[in-house]
Motif scaffolding. Structure first.
Motif, short mmCIF file in Angstrom:
data_model
loop_
_atom_site.label_atom_id
_atom_site.label_comp_id
_atom_site.label_asym_id
_atom_site.label_seq_id
_atom_site.Cartn_x
_atom_site.Cartn_y
_atom_site.Cartn_z
N MET A 1 0.84 -1.20 0.00
CA MET A 1 0.00 0.00 0.00
C MET A 1 0.88 1.26 0.00
SD MET A 1 -3.03 1.02 2.67
CE MET A 1 -1.95 1.03 4.08
N HIS A 2 0.59 2.15 -0.91
CA HIS A 2 1.35 3.40 -0.99
C HIS A 2 0.53 4.52 -0.36
CE1 HIS A 2 4.01 1.43 -3.88
NE2 HIS A 2 2.91 0.99 -4.47
N ILE A 3 1.12 5.22 0.58
CA ILE A 3 0.43 6.34 1.23
C ILE A 3 0.94 7.63 0.58
CG2 ILE A 3 -0.18 7.44 3.42
CD1 ILE A 3 -0.66 4.48 3.54
N ILE A 4 0.04 8.37 -0.04
CA ILE A 4 0.46 9.57 -0.76
C ILE A 4 -0.28 10.79 -0.22
CG2 ILE A 4 0.58 10.69 -3.01
CD1 ILE A 4 0.52 7.84 -4.24
N ALA A 5 0.48 11.75 0.30
CA ALA A 5 -0.14 12.99 0.79
C ALA A 5 -0.16 14.01 -0.34
CB ALA A 5 0.66 13.53 1.98
N VAL A 6 -1.30 14.64 -0.52
CA VAL A 6 -1.42 15.69 -1.54
C VAL A 6 -1.33 17.02 -0.79
CG1 VAL A 6 -2.85 16.65 -3.37
CG2 VAL A 6 -2.84 14.18 -2.95
N ILE A 7 -0.21 17.70 -0.99
CA ILE A 7 0.03 18.89 -0.16
C ILE A 7 0.42 20.11 -0.99
CG2 ILE A 7 0.86 17.48 1.77
CD1 ILE A 7 3.66 18.57 1.22
N ASN A 8 0.13 21.26 -0.45
CA ASN A 8 0.64 22.56 -0.87
C ASN A 8 0.16 23.54 0.19
OD1 ASN A 8 1.10 25.13 -2.06
ND2 ASN A 8 1.12 24.18 -4.08
N GLN A 9 1.05 24.40 0.65
CA GLN A 9 0.65 25.32 1.72
C GLN A 9 -0.34 26.35 1.23
OE1 GLN A 9 3.56 24.96 0.18
NE2 GLN A 9 5.02 26.56 0.70
N LYS A 10 -0.45 26.49 -0.10
CA LYS A 10 -1.45 27.44 -0.64
C LYS A 10 -2.81 26.77 -0.80
CE LYS A 10 -0.67 30.26 -4.15
NZ LYS A 10 -0.09 30.92 -5.33
N GLY A 11 -3.85 27.55 -0.63
CA GLY A 11 -5.20 27.04 -0.89
C GLY A 11 -5.58 27.29 -2.34
N GLY A 12 -6.53 26.55 -2.84
CA GLY A 12 -7.07 26.81 -4.17
C GLY A 12 -6.19 26.36 -5.33
N VAL A 13 -5.16 25.54 -5.05
CA VAL A 13 -4.28 25.10 -6.13
C VAL A 13 -4.73 23.77 -6.75
CG1 VAL A 13 -2.21 26.29 -5.30
CG2 VAL A 13 -2.72 23.99 -4.48
N GLY A 14 -5.69 23.12 -6.09
CA GLY A 14 -6.21 21.87 -6.66
C GLY A 14 -5.88 20.61 -5.88
N LYS A 15 -5.60 20.75 -4.59
CA LYS A 15 -5.30 19.55 -3.80
C LYS A 15 -6.50 18.60 -3.76
CE LYS A 15 -4.11 22.12 -0.23
NZ LYS A 15 -3.97 23.40 -0.93
N THR A 16 -7.67 19.16 -3.44
CA THR A 16 -8.84 18.31 -3.29
C THR A 16 -9.27 17.72 -4.63
OG1 THR A 16 -9.53 19.64 -1.41
CG2 THR A 16 -11.22 18.29 -2.44
N VAL A 17 -9.26 18.56 -5.65
CA VAL A 17 -9.63 18.09 -6.99
C VAL A 17 -8.68 16.97 -7.44
CG1 VAL A 17 -9.42 18.86 -9.39
CG2 VAL A 17 -10.88 20.12 -7.80
N THR A 18 -7.39 17.16 -7.18
CA THR A 18 -6.40 16.14 -7.56
C THR A 18 -6.62 14.85 -6.78
OG1 THR A 18 -4.78 17.88 -8.02
CG2 THR A 18 -3.92 15.65 -7.73
N THR A 19 -6.83 14.97 -5.48
CA THR A 19 -7.02 13.79 -4.62
C THR A 19 -8.20 12.95 -5.11
OG1 THR A 19 -6.21 15.04 -2.72
CG2 THR A 19 -7.38 13.00 -2.25
N VAL A 20 -9.34 13.59 -5.26
CA VAL A 20 -10.55 12.83 -5.56
C VAL A 20 -10.54 12.33 -7.01
CG1 VAL A 20 -13.07 12.92 -5.69
CG2 VAL A 20 -11.89 14.05 -3.80
N ASN A 21 -10.13 13.17 -7.94
CA ASN A 21 -10.13 12.71 -9.34
C ASN A 21 -9.06 11.65 -9.61
OD1 ASN A 21 -12.23 14.43 -9.89
ND2 ASN A 21 -10.97 16.01 -10.84
N LEU A 22 -7.92 11.78 -8.93
CA LEU A 22 -6.90 10.75 -9.07
C LEU A 22 -7.39 9.43 -8.48
CD1 LEU A 22 -4.03 9.74 -9.74
CD2 LEU A 22 -3.26 10.75 -7.58
#
Ligand code: ADP
Ligand code: MG
Length: 280
Positions: A1-22
Motif C-alpha cells: 500500500m502506498h500512502i500519498i499525501a497531496v500537499i501545498n501550503q497554498k489554498g485553491g491550487v487543486g489539492k482536493t480536486v487532484t485527490t478525488v479525481n486521481l
C-alpha cells in the motif's frame, strides 16, 4: 500500500480536486484507492459523502486522537473508512476539529506525537496483510487530502506518508512555495520519516491559451525536470463542475477529455510509486 499525501501550503491550487479525481482514475484503472480527508474544511468529505457530515460520523480526528496502541481501540482506519455513493471510492471523513487549535491541544498532547497517523497507517497495512489482500477493505493507494498549510497537522500526515504529490499553478509565487516545501520535506525526513519521497509536482489549472502560462510551464519543466509529472492538468469547466456537484469525473457527461488527464496521471503515479518503493 502506498500512502500519498497531496500537499501545498497554498489554498485553491487543486489539492482536493487532484485527490478525488486521481482516486477515481486509480479505481477506473483497476486499483483500490482510499481517500483520507485531513482538511478541517472537509471539501473532500462533502464531495465523497454526498451529504453534510453529522456529529456521530467517525472521522480521521477520532482515529488520531484516540490512538493508544491497544487492542480495545475503537477507531482504526479500517473501521472508519466508508463507501462513497457519489464517487464510488472509499474514504475517511474529516471534521472541523482537524483545525490547528483543537488538533494541537488534543493530538499534540500525546507523547507519541506526531506518530499517530503513522501508527494508524501501519495498523491498516498490518490488518490488510492479516485479512489477506482479497478482502473488501484492501487498499493499494491511500491518498491524503491535506489542508493548505505546512503546520503540525500536515507534519503528522507527512510522518506517515511514503510520497507526496504537489499540485501547483504556474506562477512565480508557486516556485517560491516549492522551495519552502522542499525545506519542510528535508526536516520531516530528518526527524520523522527518512523514507518520504516527492512523487511529483503537478501543474494544474493551466490556461493553455495564455502565452505566459505556456512560458512558465516550460520554465517549470526546465527547473524541476526530475520531479515534475509529465502529465499536467489544464483548466476545464468539467473539472470544476464535478467538484461542485460532487460527481465522479470518470462517469461525468462530456468530461472524457478531463478524465483522460487523470488516467495519465494515475499511470505515472503507479509507476513512480513502484520505483520509489523499490528504492526504499
Ligand atoms: N484543472 C482545473 N480546472 C478547472 N477548475 C479547477 C481545476 N483545478 C481546480 N479547480 C477549481 O479550483 C478550485 C480550488 O480547487 P481545490 O481542489 O479545492 O483546491 P485546494 O484543495 O488546493 O484548496 C475549486 O473550485 C476547483 O473546482
Ligand atoms: Mg482542498
Amino acid at each position: 500500500m502506498h500512502i500519498i499525501a497531496v500537499i501545498n501550503q497554498k489554498g485553491g491550487v487543486g489539492k482536493t480536486v487532484t485527490t478525488v479525481n486521481l482516486a477515481a482514475a486509480l479505481d477506473e484503472a483497476g486499483h483500490d484507492p482510499l481517500v483520507i480527508d485531513y482538511d478541517p474544511q472537509m471539501n473532500a468529505t462533502d464531495w465523497l459523502m454526498g451529504r453534510e457530515a453529522e456529529e456521530d460520523d467517525a472521522t480521521i480526528f477520532d482515529a488520531l486522537a484516540s490512538w493508544d496502541g491497544k487492542e480495545s481501540d475503537r477507531w482504526p482506519l479500517s473501521k472508519i473508512s466508508r463507501s462513497s455513493e457519489s464517487v464510488g471510492v472509499p474514504f475517511v471523513p474529516s471534521d472541523s476539529r482537524m483545525a490547528a487549535a483543537s488538533f494541537d491541544s488534543v493530538v499534540g498532547r500525546s507523547p507519541v506525537f506526531p506518530q499517530q497517523f503513522r501508527c494508524r497507517v501501519q495498523e491498516l497495512r498490518t490488518s490488510q496483510v492479516r485479512t489477506n489482500s482479497n478482502s473488501d477493505a484492501s487498499y493499494d493507494f491511500c491518498l491524503v487530502d491535506c489542508p493548505p498549510s505546512l503546520g503540525r497537522s500536515v507534519a503528522t500526515a507527512l510522518a506517515g506518508a511514503d510520497g507526496i504529490i504537489v499540485p501547483i499553478h504556474t506562477d512565480r509565487f508557486s516556485m517560491r512555495g516549492v522551495m519552502q516545501l522542499q525545506d519542510t520535506i528535508k526536516q520531516i525526513r530528518k526527524v520523522h520519516n527518512d523514507g518520504l519521497q516527492i512523487l511529483g509536482l503537478l501543474l494544474n489549472n493551466l490556461d493553455l491559451r495564455s502565452n505566459m502560462v505556456n512560458e512558465m510551464r516550460e520554465k517549470f519543466e526546465e527547473i524541476y525536470t526530475d520531479i515534475l509529472f509529465e502529465t499536467f492538468i489544464p483548466w476545464r469547466s468539467k473539472i470544476n463542475e464535478v467538484a461542485t456537484r460532487g460527481e465522479n469525473i470518470m462517469e461525468y457527461e462530456g468530461a472524457s477529455d478531463a478524465a483522460s488527464f487523470y488516467l495519465d496521471l494515475a499511470d505515472e503515479v503507479v509507476e513512480r510509486s513502484r520505483t520509489a518503493a523499490t528504492a526504499r
